[in-house]
Motif scaffolding. Structure first.
Motif, short mmCIF file in Angstrom:
data_model
loop_
_atom_site.label_atom_id
_atom_site.label_comp_id
_atom_site.label_asym_id
_atom_site.label_seq_id
_atom_site.Cartn_x
_atom_site.Cartn_y
_atom_site.Cartn_z
N VAL A 206 0.85 -1.19 0.00
CA VAL A 206 0.00 0.00 0.00
C VAL A 206 0.88 1.24 0.00
O VAL A 206 1.98 1.23 0.56
CB VAL A 206 -0.96 0.05 1.22
N ILE A 207 0.41 2.26 -0.66
CA ILE A 207 0.95 3.60 -0.47
C ILE A 207 0.05 4.24 0.58
O ILE A 207 -1.14 4.46 0.34
CB ILE A 207 0.93 4.42 -1.77
N LEU A 208 0.59 4.49 1.74
CA LEU A 208 -0.20 5.01 2.85
C LEU A 208 -0.27 6.53 2.76
O LEU A 208 0.76 7.20 2.65
CB LEU A 208 0.41 4.60 4.18
N VAL A 209 -1.48 7.05 2.81
CA VAL A 209 -1.69 8.49 2.94
C VAL A 209 -2.58 8.69 4.17
O VAL A 209 -3.77 8.37 4.15
CB VAL A 209 -2.36 9.10 1.69
N GLY A 210 -1.96 9.16 5.24
CA GLY A 210 -2.70 9.39 6.48
C GLY A 210 -3.04 10.86 6.63
O GLY A 210 -2.33 11.73 6.12
N ALA A 211 -4.13 11.14 7.31
CA ALA A 211 -4.55 12.52 7.57
C ALA A 211 -4.73 12.70 9.06
O ALA A 211 -5.33 11.86 9.73
CB ALA A 211 -5.85 12.83 6.84
N THR A 212 -4.19 13.80 9.58
CA THR A 212 -4.31 14.05 11.01
C THR A 212 -4.36 15.55 11.27
O THR A 212 -3.74 16.34 10.55
CB THR A 212 -3.12 13.44 11.78
N THR A 213 -5.12 15.92 12.27
CA THR A 213 -5.13 17.30 12.74
C THR A 213 -4.20 17.48 13.93
O THR A 213 -4.04 18.60 14.42
CB THR A 213 -6.56 17.71 13.16
N GLU A 214 -3.60 16.39 14.40
CA GLU A 214 -2.73 16.44 15.57
C GLU A 214 -1.27 16.37 15.15
O GLU A 214 -0.93 15.88 14.07
CB GLU A 214 -3.04 15.26 16.51
N ASN A 215 -0.39 16.85 16.02
CA ASN A 215 1.04 16.85 15.74
C ASN A 215 1.54 15.42 15.59
O ASN A 215 1.51 14.65 16.55
CB ASN A 215 1.78 17.56 16.88
N PRO A 216 2.01 15.02 14.40
CA PRO A 216 2.48 13.65 14.21
C PRO A 216 3.61 13.27 15.15
O PRO A 216 3.77 12.10 15.48
CB PRO A 216 2.94 13.63 12.75
N SER A 217 4.41 14.24 15.55
CA SER A 217 5.54 13.94 16.43
C SER A 217 5.08 13.29 17.73
O SER A 217 5.80 12.47 18.31
CB SER A 217 6.30 15.22 16.77
N PHE A 218 3.89 13.65 18.17
CA PHE A 218 3.40 13.14 19.45
C PHE A 218 2.40 12.00 19.29
O PHE A 218 2.21 11.21 20.21
CB PHE A 218 2.73 14.27 20.24
N GLU A 219 1.73 11.94 18.14
CA GLU A 219 0.61 11.02 17.99
C GLU A 219 0.93 9.77 17.16
O GLU A 219 0.18 8.81 17.21
CB GLU A 219 -0.59 11.74 17.35
N LEU A 220 2.02 9.80 16.39
CA LEU A 220 2.35 8.67 15.53
C LEU A 220 3.66 8.03 15.96
O LEU A 220 4.58 8.70 16.43
CB LEU A 220 2.45 9.11 14.07
N ASN A 221 3.74 6.72 15.77
CA ASN A 221 4.96 5.98 16.10
C ASN A 221 6.15 6.51 15.31
O ASN A 221 6.02 6.86 14.13
CB ASN A 221 4.78 4.49 15.77
N ALA A 222 7.30 6.50 15.96
CA ALA A 222 8.52 6.93 15.27
C ALA A 222 8.80 6.04 14.06
O ALA A 222 9.25 6.53 13.01
CB ALA A 222 9.70 6.91 16.24
N ALA A 223 8.51 4.74 14.20
CA ALA A 223 8.77 3.81 13.09
C ALA A 223 7.90 4.15 11.88
O ALA A 223 8.35 4.09 10.73
CB ALA A 223 8.51 2.37 13.53
N LEU A 224 6.65 4.51 12.13
CA LEU A 224 5.77 4.87 11.02
C LEU A 224 6.18 6.21 10.42
O LEU A 224 6.18 6.39 9.19
CB LEU A 224 4.31 4.94 11.51
N LEU A 225 6.58 7.15 11.27
CA LEU A 225 7.02 8.45 10.77
C LEU A 225 8.25 8.32 9.89
O LEU A 225 8.40 9.03 8.89
CB LEU A 225 7.33 9.40 11.94
N SER A 226 9.13 7.39 10.25
CA SER A 226 10.37 7.23 9.48
C SER A 226 10.11 6.67 8.09
O SER A 226 10.96 6.79 7.20
CB SER A 226 11.34 6.32 10.23
N ARG A 227 8.95 6.08 7.87
CA ARG A 227 8.61 5.49 6.58
C ARG A 227 7.66 6.36 5.77
O ARG A 227 7.19 5.95 4.71
CB ARG A 227 8.00 4.09 6.78
N THR A 228 7.36 7.53 6.29
CA THR A 228 6.43 8.43 5.60
C THR A 228 7.03 9.83 5.51
O THR A 228 7.96 10.17 6.24
CB THR A 228 5.08 8.51 6.33
N GLN A 229 6.47 10.61 4.64
CA GLN A 229 6.84 12.02 4.53
C GLN A 229 5.70 12.86 5.07
O GLN A 229 4.55 12.71 4.64
CB GLN A 229 7.12 12.39 3.07
N VAL A 230 6.00 13.72 6.03
CA VAL A 230 4.98 14.58 6.62
C VAL A 230 4.86 15.84 5.80
O VAL A 230 5.83 16.58 5.62
CB VAL A 230 5.31 14.92 8.09
N LEU A 231 3.67 16.10 5.27
CA LEU A 231 3.39 17.31 4.51
C LEU A 231 2.34 18.12 5.27
O LEU A 231 1.30 17.59 5.66
CB LEU A 231 2.88 16.98 3.11
#
Length: 439
Positions: A142-167
């Motif tokens: 899958v190409i994951l496209v996640g949407a969030t209104t919260e700061n990803p630094s605090f709400e998402l796993n570091a492992a998931l953040l390392s595999r995605t680009q935050v825009l």
């Protein structure tokens, strides 16, 4: 194979929307060029534009306020890259749903079709659920496209953040919101029934949320309005106030008003008289104390900072002693407030600041004064060039602390009475340092 719809199916379905479809849905952009307010992502040099031109779409986390186009962008990315589009919401999905999505994506991949999985409110998935994405993102299932209104630094796993680009998606500014209203008028072939001033007020009320603005516009289009609404009429129509409760004890409110006005007028004798009238009549002492505490902030403020201390001490003393001994503490607070220098500068500052906050909405502070506890936040500029005031001359850097889209405002203007005279001198001195720095 499944009940998922492709992006082409979605486009065909959009073409068949009936007149009852929500206006925001009808106005979803059909290509990246139609997206408003996110030029830094979809413009010629934007990150999404570069991905599409390169033909290489990576997994993405869209971080931004509500109503800024996260879902629309995900749909458009699938369309532009010929990916199968599947949308789920973390609010309504669990482990079983994710397993099904991944299994069907694997089956689809074997036929040569890749899946763009859009996950709305992705921050609502717990840590273990977020971890379940990792192998499928790594393998390209899958190409994951996640949407969030919260700061990803605090709400998402570091492992998931390392595999995605935050825009980051910006809140829509007035120009972008104005474009949405123009598009809505073109689609409905009718003008919004509002004056120019009311149109500006409608845009301001959206606070950067395009979906909210279109919902409000849809309400206006649906009404049979003969004459354009001005700002006051628009506010009355779209933001109805709760009814005020009945004041069935007129004498009670007359006396508390008289006490408050006597305190403000620095007449300790009259203030003590109305205080006695209320307590002798059986008024709750804590109610009177609440009014005196309020008065200490509203009508004295920093002209005598000890007034609030005295009022709160009287409350503590009454709690400890009870009646009738504790009532003397109430008298002491009453007399102190009546004889203190008066200033409503703090009260006026609060009203002005609250009004400004409502008008300006969610403007972002300058990045140099934002904390950067995570690498992501440092990488996007949080905390850059911050001046630590204690290391500056006079312990004062004179930096700008206001949002870029807003001119510095003047809310608090201390009076020349009591302690506020000293505060005014201090503020004037700091203002001189700011001017000297800018010269």
């Amino acid at each position: 194979m499944d009940d998922f719809f492709t992006i082409n199916d979605a486009a065909q379905e959009r073409d068949q929307l009936t007149a009852n479809a929500p206006l925001a849905e009808q106005l979803r952009p059909r290509n990246l060029d139609a997206v408003v307010g996110q030029d830094h992502l979809v413009g010629e040099d934007g990150a999404l534009k570069r991905m599409i031109v390169a033909g290489k779409l990576s997994s993405i986390i869209f971080w931004g306020p509500p109503g800024t186009g996260k879902t629309s962008l995900a749909r458009l990315l699938a369309n532009e890259t010929d990916l199968h589009f599947k949308a789920i919401s973390a609010v309504f999905s669990g482990v079983a749903d994710l397993k099904k999505v991944f299994a069907e994506a694997e089956q689809r991949q074997r036929t040569g079709k890749q899946t763009l999985l859009f996950v709305d409110e992705i921050h609502r998935f717990n840590r273990s659920q977020q971890d379940s994405f990792l192998p499928y993102v790594e393998k390209g299932t899958v190409i994951l496209v996640g949407a969030t209104t919260e700061n990803p630094s605090f709400e998402l796993n570091a492992a998931l953040l390392s595999r995605t680009q935050v825009l980051i998606l910006n809140r829509l500014d007035s120009a972008a919101l104005g474009q949405l209203l123009t598009k809505a008028e073109a689609l409905t072939e009718s003008a919004l029934p509002v004056t120019d001033g009311a149109r500006e007020a409608l845009i301001a009320s959206a606070d950067g949320d395009g979906r909210f603005l279109l919902n409000q516009a849809e309400t206006l289009f649906s009404l049979n309005i003969d004459e354009p609404l001005d700002s006051a009429a628009l506010a009355k129509l779209l933001h109805r106030r709760m009814a005020v409760y009945d004041k069935d004890r007129e004498g009670h409110y007359n006396l508390i008003s008289a006490l408050h006005k006597s305190l403000r007028g620095s007449d300790p004798q009259a203030a003590l008289y109305y205080l006695a009238r209320m307590l002798v009549a059986g008024e709750q002492p804590l109610y009177v104390l609440r009014r005196i505490v309020r008065f200490a902030s509203e009508d004295i403020g920093l002209a005598d900072p000890q007034a609030l201390v005295q009022a709160l001490a009287a409350k503590d003393a009454y709690d400890f002693l009870g009646s009738p001994e504790g009532e003397l503490a109430i008298v002491q607070a009453c007399l102190y407030c009546a004889t203190a220098p008066k200033s409503n500068a703090a009260y006026k500052a609060q009203k002005s600041a609250w009004k400004s906050a409502k008008q300006t909405g969610s403007l972002v502070p300058p990045q140099n004064i934002l904390n950067a506890p995570t690498k992501l936040m440092k990488d996007i500029g949080y905390g850059d060039s911050y001046s630590y005031d204690h290391e500056s001359d006079e312990g004062f850097s004179g930096d700008n602390y206001w949002p870029e889209e807003m001119e510095p405002a003047l809310f608090y203007e201390p009076v020349d009475r009591g302690f506020e005279h000293k505060i005014r001198e201090r503020l004037d001195y700091w203002e001189k340092l700011r001017r000297d720095k800018s010269d």
